[in-house]
Design an enzyme around this catalytic site. Sequence first.
Site, PDB file in Angstrom:
ATOM      1  N   HIS A 275       0.841  -1.200   0.000  1.00 42.12           N
ATOM      2  CA  HIS A 275       0.000   0.000   0.000  1.00 42.12           C
ATOM      3  C   HIS A 275       0.877   1.251   0.000  1.00 42.12           C
ATOM      4  O   HIS A 275       0.570   2.250   0.665  1.00 42.12           O
ATOM      5  CB  HIS A 275      -0.936  -0.004   1.210  1.00 42.12           C
ATOM      6  CG  HIS A 275      -1.734  -1.252   1.342  1.00 42.12           C
ATOM      7  ND1 HIS A 275      -2.578  -1.677   0.345  1.00 42.12           N
ATOM      8  CD2 HIS A 275      -1.806  -2.185   2.318  1.00 42.12           C
ATOM      9  CE1 HIS A 275      -3.133  -2.816   0.718  1.00 42.12           C
ATOM     10  NE2 HIS A 275      -2.675  -3.157   1.906  1.00 42.12           N
TER      11      HIS A 275
ATOM     12  N   HIS B  50      -7.149  -4.459  -0.645  1.00 37.63           N
ATOM     13  CA  HIS B  50      -6.559  -5.756  -0.972  1.00 37.63           C
ATOM     14  C   HIS B  50      -7.371  -6.436  -2.063  1.00 37.63           C
ATOM     15  O   HIS B  50      -7.312  -7.652  -2.227  1.00 37.63           O
ATOM     16  CB  HIS B  50      -6.544  -6.668   0.260  1.00 37.63           C
ATOM     17  CG  HIS B  50      -6.036  -6.005   1.487  1.00 37.63           C
ATOM     18  ND1 HIS B  50      -6.853  -5.371   2.381  1.00 37.63           N
ATOM     19  CD2 HIS B  50      -4.776  -5.849   1.942  1.00 37.63           C
ATOM     20  CE1 HIS B  50      -6.103  -4.865   3.365  1.00 37.63           C
ATOM     21  NE2 HIS B  50      -4.856  -5.133   3.111  1.00 37.63           N
TER      22      HIS B  50
END
Lengths: 356, 356
Positions: free
Chosen positions: B56, B218
Amino acid sequence: MKKLINGVDDVVVEQLEGMALAHPELNVNISPHYITRGDAPVAGKVAIVSGGGSGHEPMHGGFVGMGMLTGACPGEVFTSPTPDQMVECGKAVDSGAGVLFLVKNYTGDVLSFETAADMLHMEGINVQNILIDDDVAVKDSLYTAGRRGVGATVIVEKIVGAAAEAGYDLDQCADLARKVSQNGRSMGMALTSCVTPSKGSPIFDLSDDEIEIGVGIHGEPGMRRIKMRSADEITAMLANEILDDGPYTRTVREFDRDSGEWVEKELTDEPLQSGDEVIAFVNSLGGTPLSELYAVYRKLAQICEERGVKIVRNLIGPYITSLEMQGCSITLVKVDEEILKFWDAPVNTPALRWGA
Amino acid sequence: MKKLINGVDDVVVEQLEGMALAHPELNVNISPHYITRGDAPVAGKVAIVSGGGSGHEPMHGGFVGMGMLTGACPGEVFTSPTPDQMVECGKAVDSGAGVLFLVKNYTGDVLSFETAADMLHMEGINVQNILIDDDVAVKDSLYTAGRRGVGATVIVEKIVGAAAEAGYDLDQCADLARKVSQNGRSMGMALTSCVTPSKGSPIFDLSDDEIEIGVGIHGEPGMRRIKMRSADEITAMLANEILDDGPYTRTVREFDRDSGEWVEKELTDEPLQSGDEVIAFVNSLGGTPLSELYAVYRKLAQICEERGVKIVRNLIGPYITSLEMQGCSITLVKVDEEILKFWDAPVNTPALRWGA
């Protein structure tokens, strides 16, 4: 094609409208397209202007602001801007101290910036054009005679922008821009192609196990197409091409104010050598995550250390992209005290900001 | 799979090694993985720590530095970090003023940070955990009970980091973090999937004309899968879900120092309303170019204006990504004078830097 766009013809206009809303400190002119510092013309200061096709974000509009560009002229996606944009932008930013055009080496850009300079000269504005041609991958390519202008552009814009802020005159800014450009060498590689809105499909094809070494920022063919390799192997290929690159001689055209003519100058870039200090710039072509750039930087730092080239500053991230293309480029720019001082100087732009 | 990696198992380690080389101002600990400010512990200051799965980027390691995080604990790609990382990081950064854990709402993260807090309490270190759960797309999802923690995390980290720098104590930092988290609402969408190194293939499938509205970072399923729409339509879908979101009540667990126990607190987030001032954050999930984010921001600004919600600051770029996924998220955080002051305060991290 899946992109966050509305009409294909509105892509650049809507991007500019968004920038105008997000950055009220900038002036965004829609017709013709150009972006300037909101406080331009800046009294007594040389104006630094660049431009080129859109799609290489944040270049160049994202680099407009205190300590970097005074103005930027975005073309349509992957298309040179036109002389009228450069003329209007130049008039908007000139404080009387003159305008320096920083020109990436693509035939369309070079011709348009030269035409624009001639038109501004007729209006009594002093202009100089400095060429940036740092891509060691190919000599002569699609869109270009000589080496292409790529990652070194970001470094030149930062350094010369700071020098203009510090009060360098037009000739001094031009000399510094030429020096930084000559000190810069780059090479890129692509893992994937990208999709331009107007084409709507990938601009070139790469199979699932192939990569393109030496790719240009418009997907122009590179040195060679090879099977996928590890990050370390790819980094070594790019870094070694840059570090092993010999003297590079070419002719550039610059404006001679005394004669009022464009003159040809032969310039030779000297190779990097052990003992040199550099800014190392690892760039994402857009779709490659930052984590992978750090893996590339890790190997690059090892190689530079082995070669006795000392990285004194670094820049890692997506700063000259090809839309969503996956891949990266490496740029090394040899520095001296003057260059380093201006690299470290404050900058306040949408995409690069420190000390302000 | 084409990625700039070496071995699949070395991805996070090599990223950290690259970060260590590029950012000597940070301490990068490889075993266990954590990153801290080079000057930590900072005397008299509360330490702000976050963590979560890697992939991320630049979160969270890129936000370590003066005015933001004191430490960060990266897990493997899309995998929660472990309590031992958080414990070691907490011990490395505690100055005696305590440690605030900023926890994105994923079950693994929540449990691990709570275990780590218990272990640090046994060592006599004061710790508080604040939950960030801003994703209005879904209630209960893969990996999460309640709303997921997404874009508001970046804003909370910036604001609470500045407050710690200004001398807020642990309770004050926790109160501010809770307030900013409760003031934040987000929603994302995906144009494409992404490929995790360990899986080696897309983590979900989207056909060439489909998009996922409400996707998690995700790739968790969102609200609905629909046919491709224009940037304006997509922006309106995300913005309206955020602006129309009603009061949201849930129970969080925080540590009560008086009783030495974890206690449950019922918190209710109030809806955004006309007259509110917000920070607007338009985020790329990785592969979406900046130009497209500006198109999204353009429409978002129009919608907010129509709704009487005033955007007073903005952040536009890839700050909480899902590797190379194409798509974006929108986060709106209601501000007051205190929040705005700390948003504007100087920050000096690899990924976010101004005024320093």
